[in-house]
Design an enzyme around this catalytic site. Structure first.
Site, PDB file in Angstrom:
ATOM      1  N   CYS A   1       0.649  -1.216  -0.017  1.00 32.71           N
ATOM      2  CA  CYS A   1       0.061  -0.082   0.137  1.00 32.71           C
ATOM      3  C   CYS A   1       0.891   1.265   0.143  1.00 32.71           C
ATOM      4  O   CYS A   1       1.814   1.330   0.730  1.00 32.71           O
ATOM      5  CB  CYS A   1      -1.020   0.034   1.597  1.00 32.71           C
TER       6      CYS A   1
ATOM      7  N   ARG B   1     -12.518  -0.051  -6.018  1.00 33.82           N
ATOM      8  CA  ARG B   1     -12.088   0.110  -4.612  1.00 33.82           C
ATOM      9  C   ARG B   1     -11.775   1.514  -3.967  1.00 33.82           C
ATOM     10  O   ARG B   1     -11.748   1.675  -2.904  1.00 33.82           O
ATOM     11  CB  ARG B   1     -10.827  -0.980  -4.800  1.00 33.82           C
TER      12      ARG B   1
HETATM   13  P1  IMP Z   1      -0.962  -7.037   3.882  1.00 37.13           P
HETATM   14  O1  IMP Z   1      -1.459  -8.230   4.395  1.00 37.13           O
HETATM   15  O2  IMP Z   1      -0.208  -6.089   4.577  1.00 37.13           O
HETATM   16  O3  IMP Z   1      -0.525  -7.485   2.554  1.00 37.13           O
HETATM   17  O4  IMP Z   1      -2.249  -6.089   3.275  1.00 37.13           O
HETATM   18  C1  IMP Z   1      -3.366  -6.668   2.379  1.00 37.13           C
HETATM   19  C2  IMP Z   1      -4.596  -5.513   2.474  1.00 37.13           C
HETATM   20  O5  IMP Z   1      -4.201  -4.267   2.085  1.00 37.13           O
HETATM   21  C3  IMP Z   1      -5.785  -5.901   1.450  1.00 37.13           C
HETATM   22  O6  IMP Z   1      -6.697  -6.639   2.427  1.00 37.13           O
HETATM   23  C4  IMP Z   1      -6.434  -4.508   1.650  1.00 37.13           C
HETATM   24  O7  IMP Z   1      -7.207  -3.912   2.652  1.00 37.13           O
HETATM   25  C5  IMP Z   1      -4.887  -3.490   1.178  1.00 37.13           C
HETATM   26  N1  IMP Z   1      -4.779  -3.440  -0.321  1.00 37.13           N
HETATM   27  C6  IMP Z   1      -4.926  -4.247  -1.097  1.00 37.13           C
HETATM   28  N2  IMP Z   1      -4.483  -3.462  -2.112  1.00 37.13           N
HETATM   29  C7  IMP Z   1      -4.044  -2.229  -1.903  1.00 37.13           C
HETATM   30  C8  IMP Z   1      -3.417  -1.368  -2.916  1.00 37.13           C
HETATM   31  O8  IMP Z   1      -3.008  -1.401  -3.702  1.00 37.13           O
HETATM   32  N3  IMP Z   1      -3.259  -0.232  -1.990  1.00 37.13           N
HETATM   33  C9  IMP Z   1      -3.595   0.006  -0.636  1.00 37.13           C
HETATM   34  N4  IMP Z   1      -4.118  -0.980   0.111  1.00 37.13           N
HETATM   35  C10 IMP Z   1      -4.225  -2.389  -0.565  1.00 37.13           C
END
Ligand code: IMP
Length: 497
Positions: free
Chosen positions: A319, A418
């Site tokens: 993100c 989204r």
């Molecule tokens: P991770 O477990 O830290 O990889 O975070 C996953 C979460 O990041 C997802 O469930 C979404 O809420 C969020 N997310 C997914 N794609 C994006 C993006 O492109 N930008 C910002 N947040 C994202």
């Protein structure tokens, strides 16, 4: 004048759990990780629960039907990504609901005109050594043969040799009818000393593959997430634009629970979407909403009828929302505040609305911390993207295996819905990156390891259930100096052999 918070917002790595008293009853095998997925009234049972507090992120690079099955087998749940056509998403849901344990839809397929080089590439990407040869090179095509590593010798054959020249032809295969039971298929596998049995329909189209190893593995899954008809539970992501068409199709396909997938959930768009679902389906259809990062956002979605509320803005591994837009909040602070709001809401209304901490889980102990801070379950993207079962390619980079992982807000995913705030149907700037994560093996092995740590820490805190952990946990902030002390320090590490 703008509102200023008195404290900085913090993330999981800034906290630790302080052990509490544990009795001799507190042993990891006695810990239950069962947790509610959807809202319920005091004294009642939730309509949907999961056996482990982990769900997979609503992302193209994480949650397809294959990962959904693997996670449901371990007692969790996936939300199949919505950034695809309604038909494709519904088909993924259908595949999970149709899935018969031990019966695999072939995901490594070639056509007879493809080459040895294509076979080697697919084997490297998927890790599968059995490849179906179908007329059109697709999963349900007419089966013409099978290729396994017994059919070729890389050192003796040209890379551009056609698959049709070295495959084991259909006429020479042992195969069975699509209605064969798992027990019968297993008997055929043993009688003929083969590793894989293709099941075909009357038109000779490939329906399933049954592998020798899956039969034994299936017998070991005791805590699966299943519905009343013993089919795996599966969720689906929806958006605030095309819900009137998408929701009926997903429900028809068999989705058990929906979740509005949005980077920012404290919006009228979410209320309109929730109103539509509740008006048309009443209480029968369960739908989560989010994401929010404070008490106000939680209360808005709880009042609007959300069955669970997702927390997290800007903390995901891929993100870049915080640097692009300057919005977000440290994940730990957000969870702590929303959990307090959830408890107050329960006290006032008698309705418990589960909360999910979404994104930013880096270490296994972050799962325990999120639960201790009040989350009912966690959603993970990066974590699941690393496994065999995630939908993305496995690639070799400088001698190390990696898996691809990209954000829904990246140009690659193009999931404008989204990030939609009523603008054009496009992403005007990126909020996510396209990346690689270290390949980590099977979902089952990794989830079991993570949860064994969670259970062990819960015992250190004297807790045998998640609500008990939330009631008993003692949590301390750590100074930056003591964070250094948290890893191995003042020693010279030997090479890991
Ligand atoms: P991770 O477990 O830290 O990889 O975070 C996953 C979460 O990041 C997802 O469930 C979404 O809420 C969020 N997310 C997914 N794609 C994006 C993006 O492109 N930008 C910002 N947040 C994202």
């Amino acid at each position: 004048m703008a509102f200023y918070y008195e404290e900085p917002s913090r993330t999981f790595s800034e906290y630790l759990l302080v052990p509490g008293y544990s009795s001799t009853r507190c042993i990891p095998s006695e810990v239950s990780l069962k947790t509610p997925l959807v809202r319920f009234a005091r004294g009642e049972e939730p309509a949907l629960s999961i056996q482990i507090p982990m769900v997979s992120a609503i992302m193209q690079s994480v949650s397809d039907d294959r990962l959904a099955v693997a996670l449901a087998q371990e007692g969790g749940l996936s939300f199949i990504y919505g950034s695809q056509s309604i038909e494709d998403q519904s088909e993924m849901i259908r595949r999970v609901k149709r899935y018969r344990a031990g019966f695999v839809v072939s995901d490594s397929n070639v056509s007879p005109d493809m080459t040895l080089q294509d076979v080697l590439r697919i084997t490297e990407q998927t890790g599968h050594s059995t490849i179906a040869v179908t007329e059109d090179g697709k999963a349900g095509g007419r089966l013409l043969g099978i290729v396994t590593n017994k059919d070729y010798r890389v050192s003796r054959m040209e890379p551009d040799m056609k698959v049709s020249e070295f495959m084991t032809k259909f006429e020479d295969l042992i195969y069975a009818d699509e209605d064969t039971t798992l027990k019968e298929a297993n008997d055929i596998i043993w009688d003929h000393k083969i590793n894989c049995l293709p099941l075909v329909n009357k038109k000779q189209e490939l329906v399933y593959l049954v592998f020798r190893k899956d039969y034994d593995r299936h017998k070991k899954n005791e805590h699966e997430s299943i519905d009343a008809s013993k089919r795996y539970l599966v969720g689906a992501g929806i958006n605030t634009r095309d819900y009137a068409e998408r929701v009926p199709a997903l429900l028809e396909a068999g989705a058990d629970v929906l979740c509005i997938d949005s980077s920012e959930g404290f919006t009228e768009w979410q209320k309109i979407t929730l109103d539509y679902i509740k008006k048309n389906y009443g209480d029968k259809v369960k739908v989560g909403a989010g994401n929010v990062v404070d008490a106000e956002g939680f209360r808005f979605l709880a009042d609007a009828g959300a069955d669970f509320v997702k927390i997290g803005i800007g903390g995901g591994a891929i993100c870049i929302t915080r640097e692009q837009k300057g919005i977000g909040r440290g994940q730990a602070t957000a969870v702590i505040e929303v959990a307090k709001a959830r408890d107050e809401y329960y006290k006032e209304t008698g309705i418990y609305v589960p909360i999910c901490s979404d994104g930013g889980i880096v270490h296994d102990y972050h799962v325990t911390l999120a639960l201790a801070m009040g989350a009912d379950f966690v959603m993970l993207g990066r974590y699941f993207a690393r496994f065999d079962e995630s939908p993305t390619k496995k690639v070799n980079i400088n001698g190390s295996y990696m898996k691809e992982y990209w954000g829904e807000g990246s140009a690659r995913a193009r999931n404008w819905q989204r990030y939609d705030m009523g603008g054009d149907k496009k992403l005007s700037f990126e909020e996510g990156v396209d990346s690689f994560v270290p390949y980590a093996g099977s979902l089952k092995d990794n989830v079991n390891l993570t949860l064994s740590k969670v259970r062990s820490t819960m015992c250190n805190c004297g807790a045998l259930t998640i609500p008990e952990l939330q009631a008993k946990a003692k949590i301390t902030l750590v100074s930056s100096t003591s964070i250094v002390e948290g890893g191995a320090h003042d020693v010279m590490l030997r090479d890991k052999r």
